[in-house]
Design a protein around this motif. Structure first.
Motif, short mmCIF file in Angstrom:
data_model
loop_
_atom_site.label_atom_id
_atom_site.label_comp_id
_atom_site.label_asym_id
_atom_site.label_seq_id
_atom_site.Cartn_x
_atom_site.Cartn_y
_atom_site.Cartn_z
N PHE A 143 0.78 -1.22 0.10
CA PHE A 143 0.10 0.03 -0.09
C PHE A 143 0.87 1.39 -0.08
O PHE A 143 0.57 2.34 -0.54
CB PHE A 143 -0.79 0.28 1.26
CG PHE A 143 -2.28 -0.77 1.09
CD1 PHE A 143 -3.07 -0.41 -0.01
CD2 PHE A 143 -2.34 -2.06 1.66
CE1 PHE A 143 -4.25 -1.34 -0.15
CE2 PHE A 143 -3.45 -2.76 1.52
CZ PHE A 143 -4.38 -2.57 0.46
N ALA A 144 1.97 1.22 0.71
CA ALA A 144 2.87 2.44 0.79
C ALA A 144 3.34 2.67 -0.61
O ALA A 144 3.24 4.07 -1.00
CB ALA A 144 4.01 2.01 1.68
N ARG A 145 3.66 1.85 -1.39
CA ARG A 145 4.13 2.43 -2.76
C ARG A 145 2.94 2.92 -3.61
O ARG A 145 3.03 3.96 -4.21
CB ARG A 145 4.40 0.81 -3.51
CG ARG A 145 4.77 1.20 -5.16
CD ARG A 145 5.50 0.00 -5.48
NE ARG A 145 4.74 -1.39 -5.40
CZ ARG A 145 4.88 -2.53 -6.39
NH1 ARG A 145 5.81 -2.37 -7.03
NH2 ARG A 145 4.29 -3.53 -6.01
N LEU A 146 1.56 2.41 -3.69
CA LEU A 146 0.53 2.94 -4.10
C LEU A 146 0.22 4.44 -3.73
O LEU A 146 0.08 5.42 -4.36
CB LEU A 146 -0.74 2.20 -3.94
CG LEU A 146 -0.98 1.10 -4.87
CD1 LEU A 146 -2.33 0.39 -4.49
CD2 LEU A 146 -0.91 1.34 -6.51
N SER A 178 2.10 6.58 -2.13
CA SER A 178 2.97 7.55 -2.43
C SER A 178 3.30 7.68 -3.95
O SER A 178 4.20 8.54 -4.30
CB SER A 178 4.48 7.16 -1.73
OG SER A 178 4.94 5.76 -2.47
N ASN A 179 2.66 6.97 -4.78
CA ASN A 179 3.07 7.13 -6.32
C ASN A 179 1.73 7.60 -7.17
O ASN A 179 1.95 8.39 -8.18
CB ASN A 179 3.32 6.02 -6.90
CG ASN A 179 4.00 6.10 -8.18
OD1 ASN A 179 4.90 7.03 -8.20
ND2 ASN A 179 3.86 5.21 -9.18
N MET A 180 0.61 7.60 -6.49
CA MET A 180 -0.39 7.54 -7.43
C MET A 180 -1.51 8.92 -7.04
O MET A 180 -2.29 9.27 -7.58
CB MET A 180 -1.66 6.48 -7.20
CG MET A 180 -0.79 5.18 -8.20
SD MET A 180 0.22 5.09 -9.51
CE MET A 180 -1.08 5.80 -10.75
N VAL A 181 -0.89 9.64 -6.25
CA VAL A 181 -1.56 11.06 -5.81
C VAL A 181 -0.62 12.10 -6.48
O VAL A 181 0.57 12.00 -6.97
CB VAL A 181 -1.60 11.35 -4.18
CG1 VAL A 181 -2.30 10.12 -3.67
CG2 VAL A 181 -0.20 11.01 -3.62
N SER A 236 10.81 1.49 -1.38
CA SER A 236 10.76 2.43 -2.42
C SER A 236 11.76 3.66 -1.98
O SER A 236 11.55 4.05 -0.84
CB SER A 236 9.31 2.98 -2.42
OG SER A 236 8.38 2.09 -2.77
N ILE A 280 12.64 7.35 -2.74
CA ILE A 280 12.00 8.60 -3.46
C ILE A 280 12.79 9.71 -3.30
O ILE A 280 13.16 10.10 -2.22
CB ILE A 280 10.52 8.64 -2.90
CG1 ILE A 280 9.81 7.55 -3.24
CG2 ILE A 280 9.93 10.12 -3.61
CD1 ILE A 280 8.62 7.58 -2.32
N GLY A 312 4.22 10.01 -11.54
CA GLY A 312 4.01 10.08 -10.16
C GLY A 312 3.64 11.64 -9.65
O GLY A 312 3.37 12.50 -10.51
N PRO A 313 3.77 11.88 -8.29
CA PRO A 313 3.24 12.89 -7.66
C PRO A 313 4.02 14.17 -8.22
O PRO A 313 5.27 14.05 -8.60
CB PRO A 313 3.70 13.03 -6.11
CG PRO A 313 3.59 11.55 -5.85
CD PRO A 313 4.17 10.80 -7.25
#
Ligand code: SF4
Ligand code: SF4
Lengths: 181, 673
Positions: A98-101, A103-106, A141, A143, A162-163
């Protein structure tokens, strides 16, 4: 942590805010939502839980929602397992995925970084992660800033997939395991 | 793909693409040298880890396979491209929407084509690849696939295909548009395909990127295929992170990519089922033969500095780009494909060697591979030239003929009219070749004695430079001896992939005195290729610096001078500051030359093989020297001298170009005009 600083994070385009108290946190929250208005997804990890427990209108991941809610969110909060001083890098260690999602899809990712998690470089980070563990977390991840591309005429532009914005909120020390979820 | 010479010709005509390439690579060339000093150990570390990995590849692959499986990945070792394609096709649902991130291997095994033929829809998610996909063009660079495409072309493509007619040609707007267009596809896709920067024997997959598309491809769909060459395996996660850090530093001058993902297993609660497909396709066999090209970590740094790539772009190579790509193709697909892709295009300038995070010596390997080929497809001109350099009698005759041409002004006319390097006529100095066995006593106080290396072309066409070299050495207190035998060092043959004719009489340089060269090309060859003299040969400028230069009593009074450092000094022998310092001590005022590091295109017999290309480089170099504003220029290699003089004449430039020995000698004589 002696001798290590947060300067490199700003160089990587990461907005750094120092949070010492719930009042500081609220101020930072208000500033953030002025520019990034929209649904907020928060990863339910030990660090985020400490700071965002009392906030309303946020979607806790995975308790209140999953993939669909993350994909709709404008802002995503996660804790940070570690931070690398030399390259200005946030490290998210997890087993869940979940952390990957989050942190990446917002559009805007805010990482809450306990000040005792700053280490010199990735070499030290690996040592810390391996301490007392027989298995590495399933997903790491690293970043180092907002998503970017130089594919159009070599010119650097932020916010490809990504963000578009990444913030590191430095919070007081948190002890305990480094794996977020 | 069109024939090599055709491709070269067409690429040379495309000024727009060349300019766009320069635009894309220039910022990187500036950033990388600034970023590297903080990581002095990295290059050696990565080199060692790749050497170790390929040394025990079979073992590491077994370990990696077992560990990856214990971490919950599916693992498949594909012997060849077809096996890899079949595996992937049989493990995905019908009519899938496939999102793909950059993978040179996927392209090599024709995976996207196979997927489309099987009824799947494939979306390239890397912005550069996506632009290429929309435009139906080939990738132009390993890291910047859309390099060479202008912003107007991108604007037009997006306007049409994304139905956004009002898009402006601003990078931010175009990026935002691509983001809007690609996001729903990322969310909807059922299958993700990525490459891998490294796979560890401890069971991890490591990926580095800047855009965030790899993170999306590896997390959003139900199934994720990692397609990686077996040569991506390294021992440990530390090795893997060194690899990605090096790729980022050398490839784009960034100390760590924006995103690095380490997968030690599929997500426990969310995320795709992961298949790791390790593709051999001839690699295990090829590395037994020649492992070095497979140390490559695909950072693209060599392309960013390569003068041939700068001119030709993707026309230098085939499926794999640049000198390194052509070598891999030679070893994996054979000589013919490599020839077609441009085996002979490498200038041998060696600029890519220090620029490579794994220190791959592309030009040396290229020469080794060239030497193996059954037929040497060298043009008749080149063959004639190679015969010439080995024949003292012919060399002598050629000098007379060329002197006559120069005297009658034929050479100058040819250069001005000439479009091709074939038309080059060297202008020899009026001196006779050095008398064999002659001894030139040094000036008091004597510091020692040295040999001069006469060589072939140098001695026949530029013995005046030899005389100047001797004068400078004498003035510095060194007695200079000319050997009884003169011979070609072999560099010209090696570059052409030919075996030198006859064996040189090395023992003509008796004793232990240093052997001084004034030809950077010969110096590079003799120091880098094992021979009885390699420990004793030294470039004039390095020698004078080492022993301590006796500056001229009456130095030149600040004449502005543009210096071109030959590639074979700069990159092959790491001699860069010495010539400049000597010239400054002799009183010259060195001015900046735009693109000073660029190759002049001479490189052995290259100008005989790819005349148009060599000619382009020569004229550009001449124009850059002109832009420096100096009326006097110098270099330290006969090949460069000949090449750039022709370039200058063809531009009608009044700049006088001399060998560094000549200018130093003039400073001692106090006769610089
Ligand atoms: S030696 Fe020079 S021409 Fe050859 S691949 Fe390297 S940079 Fe390019
Ligand atoms: S050969 Fe070296 S510089 Fe070129 S892509 Fe490979 S690793 Fe990078």
């Amino acid at each position: 942590m002696t001798g290590l600083g947060w300067e490199s994070f700003a160089k990587k385009g990461i907005t750094v805010r120092h949070i010492d108290s719930p009042v500081d946190f609220l101020k930072a929250w208000n500033v953030l939502l002025e520019t990034h208005f929209g649904p907020v997804a928060v990863l339910n990890d030990p660090i985020s839980a400490t700071w965002l427990d009392l906030y309303e209108n946020i979607c806790w991941i995975p308790d209140d929602g999953g993939r669909a809610e993350i994909l709709r969110a404008q802002v995503g909060f996660t804790g940070a397992s570690l931070a690398l001083a030399d390259t200005g890098t946030l490290v998210l260690a997890e087993d869940s995925g979940f952390a990957r999602l989050v942190s990446n899809m917002v559009s805007c990712h805010v990482a809450l970084v306990p000040e005792n998690r700053l280490v010199a470089n990735w070499q030290t980070a690996l040592q810390r992660l391996d301490q007392g563990r027989s298995h590495r977390p399933r997903i790491l991840s690293f970043i180092s800033g907002p998503s970017q591309t130089a594919d159009i005429q070599g010119q650097l532009v932020r916010g490809m997939h990504g963000p578009t914005a990444v913030e590191a909120w430095i919070v007081p020390a948190v002890e305990g395991p480094l794996t977020l979820t | 793909m069109p024939d090599l010479h055709d491709r070269v010709r067409r690429a040379l005509l495309d000024d727009t693409a060349r300019e766009a390439r320069r635009h894309g690579t220039q910022p990187i060339r500036e950033r990388v040298p600034r970023a590297l000093p903080a990581y002095p150990e990295l290059q050696s570390r990565v080199r060692r880890s790749k050497e170790r990995a390929l040394d025990s590849l079979e073992e590491l692959l077994d370990q990696a396979g077992a560990r990856l499986m214990s971490h919950g990945f599916h693992v498949y070792r594909a012997v060849d491209a077809a096996a890899a394609r079949d595996y992937i096709l049989s493990h995905m649902p019908q009519s899938s929407l496939v999102i793909k991130s950059k993978s040179n291997l996927a392209k090599e095994i024709h995976l996207p084509d196979a997927l489309r033929e099987a009824g799947h829809r494939v979306i390239e998610t890397d912005l550069g690849d996506h632009i290429n996909q929309l435009m139906g063009r080939q990738s132009g660079h390993v890291l910047m696939p859309a390099i060479g495409v202008t912003i107007e072309e991108i604007q037009k493509t997006f306007q049409e295909q994304f139905h956004e007619p009002d898009l402006k040609p601003r990078p931010e707007d175009l990026v935002a548009s691509a983001r809007r267009h690609l996001r729903p596809l990322l969310e909807e896709a059922g299958v993700g395909i990525s490459g891998a920067n490294a796979v560890t024997a401890t069971g991890e997959i490591v990926l580095m990127e800047n855009e965030g598309n790899i993170r999306a491809v590896t997390s959003l769909p139900d199934v994720h295929f990692v397609v990686a060459a077996v040569t991506k395996v390294v021992e440990s996660l530390e090795d893997a992170l060194s690899v990605v850090q090096a790729a980022s530093l050398y490839g784009i001058g960034q100390d760590f990519g924006n995103y690095c993902t380490v997968l030690s297993g599929p997500g426990r609660d969310i995320g795709p089922d992961v298949h790791v497909v390790l593709v051999d396709d001839g690699r295990v066999k090829a590395i037994l033969d020649e492992p070095e090209p497979f140390y490559c970590i695909n950072c693209g740094s060599c392309l960013n500095v390569c003068p041939v790539y700068a001119e030709l772009g993707e026309a230098y190579g085939g499926e794999r780009l640049g000198g390194i790509g052509v070598m891999q193709t030679f070893l994996l697909n054979g000589e013919e494909r490599a020839l077609h892709d441009g085996l002979d295009l490498c200038l041998g300038c060696q600029r890519c060697v220090p620029a490579c995070p794994v220190k791959i010596d592309t030009p040396a390997i290229t020469n080794r591979l060239k030497a193996r080929r059954r037929t040497i497809p060298t043009g008749p001109l080149r063959q004639r030239f190679l015969r010439l350099v080995h024949s003292p009698v012919d060399l002598k005759r050629s000098r007379w003929a060329l002197s006559a041409a120069a005297t009658l002004g034929i050479a100058a006319r040819w250069h001005r009219r000439g479009r091709k390097a074939e038309d080059f006529i060297p202008v020899p100095t009026s001196h006779q070749p050095l008398p064999a066995g002659r001894v030139y006593p040094g000036a008091e106080p004597i510091r020692g004695s040295v040999w001069i290396f006469p060589g072939c072309v140098m001695d026949a066409w530029y013995s005046g430079v030899h005389q100047d070299t001797i004068r400078v050495l004498n003035a510095n207190g060194y007695t200079v001896r000319v050997p009884q035998q003169k011979f070609c060092c072999g560099a010209l043959d090696a570059h052409a992939g030919a075996t030198p004719l006859g064996s040189p009489s090395w023992d003509t340089f008796s004793g232990n005195d240093p052997i001084i060269l004034n030809s950077a090309g010969c110096g590079a060859y003799l120091t880098q290729h094992p021979n009885p003299l390699s420990d004793r040969v030294e470039d004039l400028t390095a020698f004078l610096t080492r022993v301590g230069f006796r500056a001229p009593p009456k130095p030149v009074s600040g004449t502005p001078l543009a210096y071109h450092n030959p590639c074979h000094l700069a990159y092959a022998q790491q001699i860069a500051e010495e010539p400049r310092q000597l010239l400054a001590m002799a009183g010259y005022h060195l001015v900046d030359v735009p693109a000073g590091e660029a190759c002049c295109g001479s490189a052995g017999t290259y100008n005989l093989e790819f005349p148009e290309l060599a000619w382009n480089l020569a004229r550009r170099k001449a124009a850059d020297l002109g832009a420096s504003g100096a009326a006097l220029a110098c270099t330290a290699n006969p090949g460069c001298l000949m090449q750039i003089r022709a370039g200058l004449e063809s531009l009608g430039s009044n700049i006088r170009l001399e060998h560094i020995a000549t200018l130093l000698a003039h400073a001692y004589a106090g006769d610089v005009s």
